[in-house]
Design a protein around this motif. Structure first.
Motif, PDB file in Angstrom:
ATOM      1  N   ARG A 108       0.775  -1.279  -0.230  1.00  0.00           N
ATOM      2  CA  ARG A 108       0.032   0.119  -0.164  1.00  0.00           C
ATOM      3  C   ARG A 108       0.791   1.333  -0.041  1.00  0.00           C
ATOM      4  N   TYR A 109       2.001   1.277   0.978  1.00  0.00           N
ATOM      5  CA  TYR A 109       2.713   2.356   0.988  1.00  0.00           C
ATOM      6  C   TYR A 109       4.239   2.378   0.399  1.00  0.00           C
ATOM      7  N   PRO A 405      -2.336   4.100   9.751  1.00  0.00           N
ATOM      8  CA  PRO A 405      -1.905   3.719   8.488  1.00  0.00           C
ATOM      9  C   PRO A 405      -2.620   2.530   7.795  1.00  0.00           C
ATOM     10  N   GLY A 409      -5.316   3.017   4.936  1.00  0.00           N
ATOM     11  CA  GLY A 409      -4.993   2.201   3.979  1.00  0.00           C
ATOM     12  C   GLY A 409      -6.042   1.251   3.327  1.00  0.00           C
ATOM     13  N   THR A 416      -1.881   8.097   1.269  1.00  0.00           N
ATOM     14  CA  THR A 416      -0.611   8.102   0.615  1.00  0.00           C
ATOM     15  C   THR A 416       0.467   7.739   1.589  1.00  0.00           C
ATOM     16  N   THR A 417       1.530   7.484   0.878  1.00  0.00           N
ATOM     17  CA  THR A 417       2.890   7.140   1.649  1.00  0.00           C
ATOM     18  C   THR A 417       3.268   8.409   2.231  1.00  0.00           C
ATOM     19  N   ALA A 420       1.131   8.203   5.428  1.00  0.00           N
ATOM     20  CA  ALA A 420       1.624   7.147   6.368  1.00  0.00           C
ATOM     21  C   ALA A 420       2.508   7.494   7.242  1.00  0.00           C
ATOM     22  N   SER A 461      -1.526  13.358   3.654  1.00  0.00           N
ATOM     23  CA  SER A 461      -2.119  12.903   2.202  1.00  0.00           C
ATOM     24  C   SER A 461      -2.926  13.894   1.049  1.00  0.00           C
ATOM     25  N   ASN A 469       2.140  10.816  -4.623  1.00  0.00           N
ATOM     26  CA  ASN A 469       2.050   9.239  -4.171  1.00  0.00           C
ATOM     27  C   ASN A 469       0.791   8.917  -4.060  1.00  0.00           C
TER      28      ASN A 469
END
Length: 481
Positions: A108-109, A405, A409, A416-417, A420, A461, A469
């Motif tokens: 996911r990240y 996260p 997620g 987004t990464t 997170a 995010s 991202n």
């Protein structure tokens, strides 16, 4: 004689675990039992993993001192965690066919979040496994009349759990959990009936609990009391969700339905059955009032073992220590396995990307051995800390560092990464500041941490550069639909 029977019981569980180890052919068998466990075994292994030393020794000690409100964290929060996993997380994660919960963070990240969350998850297990090791040391010390010291008892206990976990992984854990849950439920149920009889009837035990306001659950209606109560409730309720041992049980199921229903049923049974040790400790106040009151002031964790050893016949002692060891061993085996699998799959593999499956399986077993040694040293160092506190403290780090996260997620496409990373850093930083300063006495550190983590996820995010991202990893998450 009692110690001999306990040793025989340990040898039998080791033999069963080693027999189950014959099913382990690859790393997936070791980590998640090849995704072949039926619903009944998901229920038993989930229940047995949660039902550790803190339920038999820690929860009754807290309950007798502060009533139901003092155990909101465990069993109520802990059991609710499993129910929430079954309702909102199990199906989505099961469809992704991952080996560890940290695999989700990578998909996911990306790698950075995977490694950070893996370290957070592994760190959280130190307190939980150490609580089980501490209880094992206490049991052997009591059974030997002090001839076996608590540290030596810890060593014996760890070796007995390690003997089958090292070879059989999740297959051995699941099968021994199944048998240990039967012993646990039957043993404590018979003990409760017998203790109720010694106390003059279950109605007298309940009446005493009512007269001492032990059933008071809600806090005083002040801001400080309410927020600390709420923080205690969510520590294990939410902090246990991003844990590898929970994830392993979900992923070990033979179907999506078994994964979801097993967690829900296991959580509900856990909350209900946690009342049995509470009933036993209140009955001790009637059966041996002066001794029980003295032990509550000195070390309330010893009330139940003392009641059984001094006021009950031999067969009841066998049942109690059989049930207690079942609880401890089932919990300890799961919590030794989970961080070891996480380390190999999500950290070690980064440096050995071309590692074959046989090599991975061997590395997992070596890691279980090393982690067991570290836990044993930590538990010996932490002697004197209450079992309940060791367990509850273990989940704060995953609550503030990994819960947001994971949840966002799964359920928020715009996570987004960057979000997170902001969430993890802000959550851990705020939590650490509140723990280290007087602010933690006014507002709970874990609640401050999780609120900061939520803020970090939203700001990271939705803020500048997040668009880069925003869709990273989404092409790999088709199984989430």
């Amino acid at each position: 004689m009692l110690l001999t029977l306990v040793i025989v019981y340990l040898l039998v569980t080791i033999a069963i675990g080693l027999w189950a180890a014959k099913r382990v052919k690859n790393s997936a068998d070791f980590a998640i039992a090849g995704r072949r466990l039926p619903l009944v075994m998901i229920v038993t292994t989930t229940f047995a993993t949660w039902f550790g030393s803190e339920v038999v020794l820690g929860i009754p000690a807290k309950f007798v001192g502060g009533g139901l409100g003092s155990v909101v964290e465990d069993p109520f929060g802990a059991g609710s965690c499993l129910i929430l996993v079954g309702l909102f997380f199990a199906a989505k994660l099961y469809r992704m066919t991952l080996l560890t919960i940290s695999d989700f963070f990578r998909e996911r990240y990306g790698r950075s979040v995977e490694i950070i969350c893996s370290l957070i998850i592994m760190l959280s297990y130190l307190g939980w496994v150490s609580a089980q090791v501490t209880a094992l040391g206490l049991v052997f010390n009591l059974l030997s009349g002090g001839a076996i010291s608590i540290p030596l008892g810890m060593v014996i206990g760890v070796v007995s759990v390690l003997a089958y976990t090292l070879f059989g992984g999740m297959w051995s854990v699941a099968l021994t959990d199944f048998i240990q849950m039967i012993i646990l439920v039957a043993g404590l149920s018979i003990l409760a009936v017998f203790a109720g009889g010694l106390a003059g009837g279950a109605d007298k035990v309940v009446a005493l609990a009512v007269s001492r306001d032990m059933f008071n659950f809600l806090p005083e209606p002040s801001f400080k009391d309410v927020v600390f109560f709420f923080a205690a409730a969510i520590t294990m309720m939410l902090g246990s969700i991003p844990q590898q041992d929970v994830f392993q049980r979900v992923m070990s199921a033979d179907s999506e339905k078994s994964a979801s229903r097993g967690a829900i049923i296991g959580g509900a049974l856990y909350i209900l059955f946690a009342f049995v040790p509470m009933f036993l400790v209140v009955s001790a106040l009637i059966i041996m009032p002066e001794q029980a009151d003295a032990l509550i002031k000195e070390d309330p964790q010893k009330v139940l073992p003392t009641l059984v050893m001094e006021k009950m016949p031999f067969i009841m002692q066998v049942l109690f220590f059989g049930a207690l060891l079942s609880a401890i061993k089932s919990c300890a085996s799961a919590t030794l396995l989970a961080p070891s699998v996480t380390f190999v799959e999500n950290i070690w593999r980064q440096f050995h990307p071309h590692m074959g499956d046989k090599q991975e399986l061997k590395t997992m077993r070596i890691t279980v051995l090393v982690f067991s040694a570290l836990v044993l040293l930590y538990a010996i160092q932490m002697q004197g800390t209450s079992i309940y506190e060791m367990v509850s403290g273990a989940y704060q780090v995953t609550l503030v560092g990994a819960f947001i996260p994971l949840t966002f997620g799964l359920y928020w496409k715009r996570a987004t990464t960057q979000g997170a990373l902001f969430s993890i850093v802000l959550g851990l930083l705020t939590w650490g500041i509140f723990l280290a300063t007087p602010a933690g006495a006014e507002f709970p550190a874990q609640l401050a941490g999780v609120l900061s983590a939520l803020t970090g996820m939203l700001v990271g995010s939705l803020g500048p550069q997040a668009i880069v991202n925003r869709h990273a990893g989404h092409h790999k998450l088709a199984g989430l639909g």
